[in-house]
Each structure stands twice: as structure tokens, then as C-alpha cells.
Design an enzyme around this catalytic site. Structure first.
Site, PDB file in Angstrom:
ATOM      1  N   THR A 171       0.826  -1.205   0.000  1.00 37.80           N
ATOM      2  CA  THR A 171       0.000   0.000   0.000  1.00 37.80           C
ATOM      3  C   THR A 171       0.861   1.257   0.000  1.00 37.80           C
ATOM      4  OG1 THR A 171      -1.546   1.289   1.377  1.00 37.80           O
ATOM      5  CG2 THR A 171      -0.119  -0.232   2.524  1.00 37.80           C
ATOM      6  N   ASP A 172       0.317   2.337  -0.530  1.00 35.97           N
ATOM      7  CA  ASP A 172       1.036   3.616  -0.500  1.00 35.97           C
ATOM      8  C   ASP A 172       1.183   4.153   0.914  1.00 35.97           C
ATOM      9  OD1 ASP A 172      -1.633   4.290  -0.087  1.00 35.97           O
ATOM     10  OD2 ASP A 172      -1.725   5.816  -1.647  1.00 35.97           O
ATOM     11  N   GLU A 173       0.393   3.626   1.846  1.00 30.88           N
ATOM     12  CA  GLU A 173       0.435   4.129   3.219  1.00 30.88           C
ATOM     13  C   GLU A 173       1.771   3.870   3.907  1.00 30.88           C
ATOM     14  OE1 GLU A 173      -3.111   3.579   5.652  1.00 30.88           O
ATOM     15  OE2 GLU A 173      -4.194   2.945   3.865  1.00 30.88           O
ATOM     16  N   TYR A 181      -1.387  -0.212  11.166  1.00 31.00           N
ATOM     17  CA  TYR A 181      -1.631  -0.934   9.917  1.00 31.00           C
ATOM     18  C   TYR A 181      -0.485  -0.744   8.938  1.00 31.00           C
ATOM     19  CZ  TYR A 181      -3.203  -1.583   5.130  1.00 31.00           C
ATOM     20  OH  TYR A 181      -3.263  -1.931   3.799  1.00 31.00           O
ATOM     21  N   LYS A 209       2.452  -3.414   7.400  1.00 29.02           N
ATOM     22  CA  LYS A 209       2.669  -3.644   5.971  1.00 29.02           C
ATOM     23  C   LYS A 209       4.115  -3.322   5.584  1.00 29.02           C
ATOM     24  CE  LYS A 209      -0.108  -4.406   3.110  1.00 29.02           C
ATOM     25  NZ  LYS A 209      -0.577  -5.657   2.451  1.00 29.02           N
TER      26      LYS A 209
END
Length: 332
Positions: A134-136, A160, A164
Site C-alpha cells: 500500500t502507498d500508506e 496498519y 505492511k
């Protein structure tokens, strides 16, 4: 025959990804999912009777079962969608995210490594492990900062995204240490059918469909880069075929929208297709206390995939947003 092992396949992106593979009879698709809150067996209902589809309910951390699956089906490609998702849940239960997104995921990666190391040379050369991230993991951008590239530093800001990012490091380290043919994709916010109702777009649609109020964090000024899920899934297939081992590929659409603007767009769609007398759906919007550590802006630079794969988004955002609204209205 191309044999795919897809983890987390009953989830939003995973089930949409299966739809891009299932009609090719040369593809055999093995799906595993533990069917937690983010996985829904109904997302697989159109695939269950297909001869080239097999579903197995299990946790990727179950070493005994995973080892049997790998030996029995001998996949050419492993596409790992499996993960605990949603930032709010991670804030409440960080240990759960560390357990599933790091500990169980590394156990699964070890099983995949052992499998890859013991297959024949032809199969070994063909094999790919694709980690869907994810870009997060990149953290938060300021308003005028340039979008994230594959070379941006990782700076996760919630449990979260931290979980990741941790597993991303393991995936790349296994390429560097063992030569395992791993690739990571990091996508921007996806939208489309079959998404969990806790996510912004389906949550908003569901509330409007019931004439209930729509809670918006803070002032709604948070910016996200929105990408249709099928555009995302088609890039994954390009990466499997043409991507370079040990690389990271950012998948975005350069389509930045403030959360409040997005919600108002959905309200206007409702005003048009489900009008109410003397009532605008935007009147249902109300503001709540902001999320802890809420990232203000994500933005992905997709130039790498555009250059290497000649890729561009095929889905029109406004058209697909309305299609998404209609899907959730018709599939309560």
C-alpha cells in the site's frame, strides 16, 4: 497451464483480481482465505463452480496446511493479498496486525521460499511471489510535496501501515538474501464493487441508501489518490509477466481528491438517481473528531509502470464512481 495461488482472495481487491484470470482456461486458480471480517465468501460466488477454481479456508500462518497446498498444487505465481486492513481497527488492536501482517506473513514467506528452493529449474525460473502492499507505507505528504516514488523512504504512521512496511522489508530481504523472485506493488486507494462497508466510499453509499448521517473525520480535507480496482488488477498481471525481480512498483492514478469533495460527489449522484423531495443528501454529512495520527495526503507517482509497461488507467473516475454507487444500491 499457469497456476496461481492467491491469498486473501475473498477480499475486495483479491476477488476482483480473480475476475481478471478466471475466464482463461489456461489459468488454474487456488484461493486461500481465513474469511475474517475483511473476507467474504459471497465475493467468490461467481467462481465456485468453475473447473479451474479451488477455494481453501485457512490462515496463511498455518504452516502444515500451506506446505500441503504448495506441494499439491505447485503454483507458478503467488499473489499475496492477505492482510488485516483498516487503520481504525489497527489503532484499537495493534497486536492483531503485528501477528497477522508480520508474524504469520513471514511464516508464509518461509513456506514459499522452501517451496521455490525445491522445485525444478524450469518452474523455479518461472515462479514469482507478488506482495500487494500500500502507498500508506510511505507515510504522509504535505500539500505541495511531490508524489511518492519507488525510491521514497518508508515512514508508516499507524499500526496498519507499520505492519505492511515491516513485511515489505522481509519480502525484499528474501530477494537479496536468497535470490527469491519477489516483487512488491504499492497501490493508492482502490474503489469498486465488493469492498468492505467500513471503507469510505461503500460506507458513504450505505449510509445514504438508508438516509443515515455520514461521519467525516476532522474537516474532511484529507487527500487520497483514487484508482479503480480493475485498473489495479490489470497492472498486477503486467507485473507478473514483465516485472523485474526484486523491484517495487507504485500503482496510482494521479487522481487526488479531498475526502469531503468525494463524499459530496457521491451525494450529488444520489440527488440525481434517488432524489428526495426538498432534501439534498449532502445535508446528511456531519463532522466527527479526527482519527488519531490521521495522514493528511497520499499521492503516488505511477511513471515507472507507465514507462516500463506502457500502462495507463482505462477507467473514467466519474463514470466508475456512479457505477459503484449503483452496485451498492442494487446489492444491499
Amino acid at each position: 497451464m499457469n497456476i496461481y495461488l492467491i491469498t486473501g482472495g475473498a477480499g475486495f481487491i483479491g476477488s476482483n483480481y480473480i475476475s481478471t484470470l478466471i475466464n482463461n482456461k489456461k489459468n488454474k486458480i487456488i484461493v486461500i482465505d481465513k474469511l475474517s471480517y475483511a473476507g467474504n465468501i459471497k465475493n467468490l460466488k461467481h467462481f465456485i463452480l468453475k473447473k479451474n477454481f479451488k477455494f481453501i479456508k485457512t490462515n496463511i500462518g498455518n504452516k502444515k496446511v500451506i506446505t500441503k497446498i504448495l506441494r499439491k498444487y505447485q503454483p507458478n505465481y503467488i499473489v499475496n493479498f492477505a492482510a488485516e486492513t483498516h487503520v481504525d481497527t489497527s489503532i484499537l488492536f495493534p497486536n492483531r496486525f503485528a501477528l497477522n501482517n508480520v508474524y504469520h506473513s513471514v511464516s508464509f514467506l518461509n513456506d514459499a521460499l522452501n517451496y521455490w528452493q525445491n522445485i525444478d529449474s524450469f518452474s523455479k525460473k518461472k515462479f514469482r511471489f507478488i506482495q500487494i502492499s500500500t502507498d500508506e507505507v510511505y507515510g504522509c505528504l504535505k500539500k505541495n510535496e511531490m508524489p511518492f516514488t519507488e525510491k521514497s523512504n518508508l515512514n508508516p504512521r499507524n499500526p496498519y501501515s507499520s505492519s505492511k512496511a515491516a513485511f515489505d522489508h522481509f519480502v525484499l530481504s528474501y530477494f537479496n538474501t536468497y535470490g527469491m523472485p519477489n516483487i512488491i506493488t504499492r497501490c493508492s486507494n482502490n474503489f469498486g464493487k465488493n469492498q468492505n462497508l467500513e471503507k469510505l466510499i461503500p460506507m458513504c453509499i450505505n449510509k445514504l441508501n438508508l438516509n443515515k448521517k455520514i461521519p467525516i473525520y476532522g474537516n474532511g480535507s484529507q487527500i487520497r489518490d483514487w484508482l479503480h480496482v480493475l485498473d489495479h488488477c490489470k497492472v498486477i498481471n503486467l507485473i507478473i509477466k514483465k516485472g523485474k525481480k526484486g523491484e517495487v512498483y507504485n500503482i496510482g492514478n494521479s487522481n487526488e481528491i479531498k475526502n469531503i469533495e468525494l463524499v459530496k460527489m457521491i451525494c450529488k449522484i444520489f440527488d440525481r438517481i434517488k432524489p428526495l423531495t426538498n432534501f439534498q443528501h449532502s445535508s446528511l454529512i456531519y463532522y466527527v473528531k479526527d482519527r488519531l495520527g490521521h495522514d493528511t495526503r497520499y499521492s503516488i507517482n505511477p511513471s515507472k509502470i507507465k514507462k516500463e509497461f506502457n500502462w495507463s488507467s482505462k477507467k473514467n473516475f466519474k463514470i466508475e464512481l456512479e457505477n459503484t454507487v449503483k452496485f451498492y444500491i442494487n446489492n444491499k
